[in-house]
Write an enzyme that holds these catalytic residues in place. Structure first.
Site, PDB file in Angstrom:
ATOM      1  N   GLY A  33       0.832  -1.201   0.000  1.00 49.97           N
ATOM      2  CA  GLY A  33       0.000   0.000   0.000  1.00 49.97           C
ATOM      3  C   GLY A  33       0.860   1.241   0.000  1.00 49.97           C
ATOM      4  CG  ASN A  34      -0.205   4.677  -1.527  1.00 53.33           C
ATOM      5  OD1 ASN A  34      -0.837   5.604  -1.036  1.00 53.33           O
ATOM      6  ND2 ASN A  34      -0.675   3.941  -2.535  1.00 53.33           N
ATOM      7  CB  ALA A  35       1.872   7.121   3.421  1.00 53.28           C
ATOM      8  CB  SER A  36      -2.345   8.414  -0.501  1.00 58.00           C
ATOM      9  OG  SER A  36      -3.256   9.424  -0.833  1.00 58.00           O
TER      10      SER A  36
END
Ligand code: CTP
Ligand code: CA
Length: 228
Positions: A33-36
């Site tokens: 995933g990512n931190a957005s």
């Protein structure tokens, strides 16, 4: 700007916003995933409604925020799902804002059962590339449709934030490219934001550090200017 000062300069417009960050599952319980957080995308959706947009659709990837009142929210998980839903809605959208952080890669062969630590787990994870939704939108754009991209950059050995963003804009010539410097407490998961917006004509507009709601209005100011 106060709510009372907002002019209905998006009246009649259909707006599509993507928000959040996609997840690419490795096995049924683990993902890349990512931190957005989705905050800037949701702020854009709210701002578009405040400016009189006829409809706002939010394609929300794993956003843990209350839905935007008055918008239609479509939840998605993976880049593939986001892509499918965006291509359903985009043909009727006047303005598409791709604020979501979309995974560039996904596991090539996700496991159907939870990977156990005592099984013969692979020591490298094979990845395959995801299609670039924004490039597809550019290739299929309908006349008059305005496309806004986002570029989250940290800078690195290949150049500074703006240099990398200008190169990205050359590869994806969207009407507006909103450039955020990220990392070290900037951009993701924080209330404030700052940006430089690259316009197709070569213009560069700095948006100073301010709330994501105010940044959203500054971006939509440029959208309205660009559409004139
Ligand atoms: N984007 C997209 N589909 C992808 C990847 C990105 O539509 N598979 C969109 C993002 O929503 C964003 C823009 O493209 O609006 C730029 O994303 P970014 O990750 O900054 O750029 P990339 O072209 O993926 O380049 P890189 O990750 O190498 O910096
Ligand atoms: Ca990317």
């Amino acid at each position: 700007r106060g709510a009372a000062a907002v002019r209905p300069d998006l009246a009649g417009r259909h707006v599509l916003v993507t928000a959040g960050g996609t997840r690419e599952y490795v096995d049924p319980v683990r993902f890349l995933g990512n931190a957005s957080s989705g905050r800037q995308g949701y702020a854009l959706a709210r701002a578009a409604l405040a400016r009189g947009a006829a409809s706002v659709t939010v394609v929300a990837a794993n956003v843990a925020l209350p839905e935007v009142a008055g918008a239609r929210t479509i939840g998605v998980v993976s880049a593939a799902e986001l892509r499918a839903r965006v291509h359903e809605v985009a043909p009727s959208a006047d303005i598409v804002v791709m604020a979501a952080a979309v995974a560039d890669f996904r596991p090539a062969d996700p496991a159907t059962h939870k990977i156990k630590k005592d099984s013969a787990a692979p020591d490298t994870l094979a990845l395959t590339r995801n299609p670039d939704v924004l490039s597809e939108l550019l290739a299929n754009r309908r006349p008059g449709q305005l496309l806004v991209g986002f570029a989250a950059e940290t800078g690195g050995p290949d150049g500074g934030v703006l240099e990398l963003a200008r190169a990205k804009h050359a590869r994806k010539p969207v009407d507006l490219l909103v450039v955020n410097q990220v990392g070290n407490g900037r951009g993701f998961e924080v209330a404030d934001n700052a940006a430089v917006v690259l316009s197709l004509g070569g213009g560069e507009t700095t948006i100073d550090r301010m709330s994501k709601d105010l940044v959203a209005h500054r971006i939509l100011d440029l959208v309205v200017e660009h559409g004139d």
